[in-house]
Design an enzyme around this catalytic site. Structure first.
Site, mmCIF file in Angstrom:
data_model
loop_
_atom_site.group_PDB
_atom_site.id
_atom_site.type_symbol
_atom_site.label_atom_id
_atom_site.label_comp_id
_atom_site.label_asym_id
_atom_site.label_seq_id
_atom_site.Cartn_x
_atom_site.Cartn_y
_atom_site.Cartn_z
ATOM 1 N N SER A 75 -5.282 -16.940 1.206
ATOM 2 C CA SER A 75 -5.868 -15.652 1.568
ATOM 3 C C SER A 75 -6.346 -14.877 0.352
ATOM 4 O O SER A 75 -5.649 -14.786 -0.657
ATOM 5 C CB SER A 75 -4.831 -14.782 2.295
ATOM 6 N N HIS A 112 -6.136 -7.819 4.152
ATOM 7 C CA HIS A 112 -4.877 -8.180 4.816
ATOM 8 C C HIS A 112 -3.810 -8.566 3.803
ATOM 9 O O HIS A 112 -2.626 -8.638 4.134
ATOM 10 C CB HIS A 112 -5.090 -9.280 5.865
ATOM 11 N N ASP A 144 -12.417 -7.063 5.830
ATOM 12 C CA ASP A 144 -11.210 -7.637 5.225
ATOM 13 C C ASP A 144 -11.426 -7.855 3.725
ATOM 14 O O ASP A 144 -11.555 -8.983 3.244
ATOM 15 C CB ASP A 144 -10.873 -8.951 5.931
#
Length: 275
Positions: free
Chosen positions: A225, A86, A131
């Site tokens: 992230s 992502h 991911d």
């Protein structure tokens, strides 16, 4: 740069999926804070890193035609970094910050285009399954402040339930806080897949996900992230920071990470790195 918050991995639903009690969101797309238009970030209720504590982490400043965002990543080889899909998704380029404590005060940087990204071909933007991404970088030499983290080749089938691990990054210190530029760490205990699926549902928490508890609001948050989850006693990378609950980073609900052991063959096929 604009920083998105929580990253959610909502996997493909199955007939026996447990009901969802909380909604996961990608860390890049978590709760927006007051400093709109700025990169946000620090781990919530963690502690400052010292020089050389996490030499494998890199800061990643992504750019696209419509703006940019901040993520973390882990050095796994002289020319490879692993991060979340992502993070790379939709980006045109990334600047990689090596050996930084203060986010933009790196030992040195490299910038590469999207042609250097190896985003997992089955990454799903709707459910965040798979991911994970790789970034092919210019060669870097290793030393005390810039070094690789080991991959868990001998632990392919280990659930890690109850193990302690270290997460690190430049994410938010609280859900409503503004920018913090210093690298922070948090010690987290890995919980069982069933316990995590009991919160997010088994359509979200697949076998490719690993979760940690977040007592006292000790959590990853926006800006973290793609960053590392590394075992305390083996210095091996077991997770890539993926999602938190939409309730907020300090809600006390589990954090979600992409389980590295599920992707060892994929990493080897793209990078040539193996045990």
């Amino acid at each position: 740069m604009k920083l998105f918050l929580t990253v959610l991995a909502v996997a493909v639903a199955c007939a026996t999926a447990q009901p969802q009690k909380a909604k996961p969101v990608p860390l890049k797309d978590a709760v927006q804070g007051p400093a709109s238009g700025s990169i946000e970030g620090r781990i919530t209720n963690g502690y400052p890193a010292y020089e050389g504590k996490v030499p494998y982490i890199v800061g990643l400043g992504f750019s696209s035609g419509s703006g940019g965002w901040w993520c973390g990543g882990s050095i796994i080889g002289n020319t490879w970094v692993v991060t979340a899909a992502h993070c790379t998704h939709g980006a045109h380029s990334v600047t990689i910050y090596y050996g930084a404590l203060w986010r933009l005060q790196a030992q040195y940087t490299h910038t590469v285009g999207s042609g250097s990204f190896r985003q997992h071909s089955n990454y799903n933007t709707n459910n965040l399954n798979n991911d994970i991404s790789l970034i092919n970088t210019p060669h870097v030499d290793f030393w005390s402040h810039v070094n690789r983290v080991e991959l868990p080749w001998s632990d392919r089938h280990n659930s890690y339930d109850g193990w302690w691990a270290l997460a690190s990054g430049w994410g938010r210190p609280c859900d409503s806080c503004g920018v913090s530029d210093y690298l922070n760490c948090v010690d987290s205990q890995i919980i069982s897949r069933d316990a995590c699926a009991g919160v997010y549902g088994s359509d979200v928490v697949t076998d490719n996900v690993i979760c940690t508890s977040t007592p006292d609001g000790k959590s990853t948050c926006s800006g973290d992230s793609g960053g590392p989850l590394v075992l305390h006693d083996r210095n091996t990378l077991v997770g890539v920071t993926s999602f938190v609950a939409s309730n907020g980073c300090t809600s006390g609900l589990p954090d979600g990470f992409t389980r590295v052991t599920s992707y060892l063959d994929w990493i080897r096929d793209h990078t040539g790195i193996s045990s």
